[in-house]
Motif scaffolding. Structure first.
Motif, PDB file in Angstrom:
ATOM      1  N   GLY A  31       0.788  -1.188   0.028  1.00  0.00           N
ATOM      2  CA  GLY A  31      -0.128  -0.067  -0.047  1.00  0.00           C
ATOM      3  C   GLY A  31       0.825   1.279   0.036  1.00  0.00           C
ATOM      4  N   PRO A  32       0.308   2.279  -0.006  1.00  0.00           N
ATOM      5  CA  PRO A  32       0.954   3.701  -0.160  1.00  0.00           C
ATOM      6  C   PRO A  32       1.584   4.026   1.008  1.00  0.00           C
ATOM      7  N   SER A  33       3.012   4.601   1.081  1.00  0.00           N
ATOM      8  CA  SER A  33       3.392   5.198   2.199  1.00  0.00           C
ATOM      9  C   SER A  33       2.564   6.083   3.057  1.00  0.00           C
ATOM     10  N   LEU A  34       2.479   5.903   4.359  1.00  0.00           N
ATOM     11  CA  LEU A  34       1.763   6.921   5.163  1.00  0.00           C
ATOM     12  C   LEU A  34       2.464   7.762   5.846  1.00  0.00           C
ATOM     13  N   GLN A  35       3.784   7.932   5.240  1.00  0.00           N
ATOM     14  CA  GLN A  35       4.338   9.427   5.663  1.00  0.00           C
ATOM     15  C   GLN A  35       3.788  10.710   5.262  1.00  0.00           C
ATOM     16  N   ILE A  54      -8.794   9.118   7.437  1.00  0.00           N
ATOM     17  CA  ILE A  54      -8.168   8.091   8.188  1.00  0.00           C
ATOM     18  C   ILE A  54      -9.149   6.821   8.492  1.00  0.00           C
ATOM     19  N   ARG A  55     -10.088   7.501   9.550  1.00  0.00           N
ATOM     20  CA  ARG A  55     -10.897   6.375  10.129  1.00  0.00           C
ATOM     21  C   ARG A  55     -11.612   5.705   8.960  1.00  0.00           C
ATOM     22  N   PRO A  61     -11.844  -0.269   3.850  1.00  0.00           N
ATOM     23  CA  PRO A  61     -10.791  -0.013   3.018  1.00  0.00           C
ATOM     24  C   PRO A  61     -10.985   0.052   1.632  1.00  0.00           C
ATOM     25  N   SER A  62     -12.022  -0.091   1.250  1.00  0.00           N
ATOM     26  CA  SER A  62     -12.448   0.208  -0.324  1.00  0.00           C
ATOM     27  C   SER A  62     -13.304   1.426  -0.638  1.00  0.00           C
ATOM     28  N   ALA A  63     -13.283   2.173   0.436  1.00  0.00           N
ATOM     29  CA  ALA A  63     -13.933   3.496   0.284  1.00  0.00           C
ATOM     30  C   ALA A  63     -13.256   4.478  -0.720  1.00  0.00           C
ATOM     31  N   TYR A  64     -12.065   4.447  -0.727  1.00  0.00           N
ATOM     32  CA  TYR A  64     -11.115   5.679  -1.434  1.00  0.00           C
ATOM     33  C   TYR A  64      -9.945   4.583  -2.090  1.00  0.00           C
ATOM     34  N   LYS A  65      -9.987   4.942  -3.378  1.00  0.00           N
ATOM     35  CA  LYS A  65      -8.699   4.527  -4.104  1.00  0.00           C
ATOM     36  C   LYS A  65      -7.357   5.465  -4.097  1.00  0.00           C
ATOM     37  N   GLU A  70      -4.414  -0.506  -6.008  1.00  0.00           N
ATOM     38  CA  GLU A  70      -5.775  -1.121  -6.207  1.00  0.00           C
ATOM     39  C   GLU A  70      -6.687  -1.393  -5.142  1.00  0.00           C
ATOM     40  N   THR A  71      -7.808  -1.008  -5.176  1.00  0.00           N
ATOM     41  CA  THR A  71      -8.850  -1.339  -3.820  1.00  0.00           C
ATOM     42  C   THR A  71      -8.799  -2.832  -3.766  1.00  0.00           C
ATOM     43  N   GLY A  72      -9.245  -3.137  -2.569  1.00  0.00           N
ATOM     44  CA  GLY A  72      -9.391  -4.739  -2.275  1.00  0.00           C
ATOM     45  C   GLY A  72      -8.062  -5.172  -1.800  1.00  0.00           C
ATOM     46  N   THR A  73      -7.051  -4.707  -1.558  1.00  0.00           N
ATOM     47  CA  THR A  73      -5.881  -5.283  -1.190  1.00  0.00           C
ATOM     48  C   THR A  73      -5.515  -5.113   0.366  1.00  0.00           C
ATOM     49  N   MET A  74      -6.331  -3.976   1.029  1.00  0.00           N
ATOM     50  CA  MET A  74      -6.171  -3.798   2.465  1.00  0.00           C
ATOM     51  C   MET A  74      -7.061  -4.793   3.318  1.00  0.00           C
ATOM     52  N   TYR A  75      -6.330  -5.315   4.266  1.00  0.00           N
ATOM     53  CA  TYR A  75      -7.128  -6.178   5.192  1.00  0.00           C
ATOM     54  C   TYR A  75      -8.622  -5.585   5.706  1.00  0.00           C
ATOM     55  N   PRO A  76      -9.639  -6.393   5.308  1.00  0.00           N
ATOM     56  CA  PRO A  76     -11.050  -5.942   5.417  1.00  0.00           C
ATOM     57  C   PRO A  76     -11.509  -5.921   6.551  1.00  0.00           C
TER      58      PRO A  76
END
Length: 98
Positions: A31-35, A54-55, A61-65, A70-76
């Motif tokens: 996923g993207p860096s959170l820096q 952030i919340r 996790p699929s609310a924003y791309k 890609e969406t759908g890769t973050m732990y749901p």
């Protein structure tokens, strides 16, 4: 904030650590860096605060791309595996990343 930092780094209960996919420096992982996420999040959705962005990103996790990811890769299942207090602690920690 300390609890949020621990969850970010090590996870909690069944929830995996955020560091599996995100860094706090300029390193891009899955996923993207959170820096600088506290600053960046406030610019992602017009009229939405960084806290709300952030919340929502944690809870849905699929609310924003984010461009380039890609969406759908973050732990749901953070909303299932973390309490509301743990999610709030994680949000508070990420808001310190300016």
């Amino acid at each position: 904030i300390q609890l949020g930092e621990r969850i970010f780094a090590a996870g909690a209960d069944r929830a995996p650590a955020c560091t599996v996919c995100h860094s706090l420096d300029n390193v891009v992982l899955v996923g993207p860096s959170l820096q600088h996420i506290a600053t960046t999040a406030s610019t992602r959705v017009s009229g939405q605060s960084a806290r709300d962005y952030i919340r929502t990103s944690i809870m849905n996790p699929s609310a924003y791309k984010v461009p380039g990811f890609e969406t759908g890769t973050m732990y749901p299942n953070y909303t299932v595996d973390l309490s509301q207090d743990q999610i709030e602690a994680l949000v508070m920690f990420l808001l310190t990343q300016k």
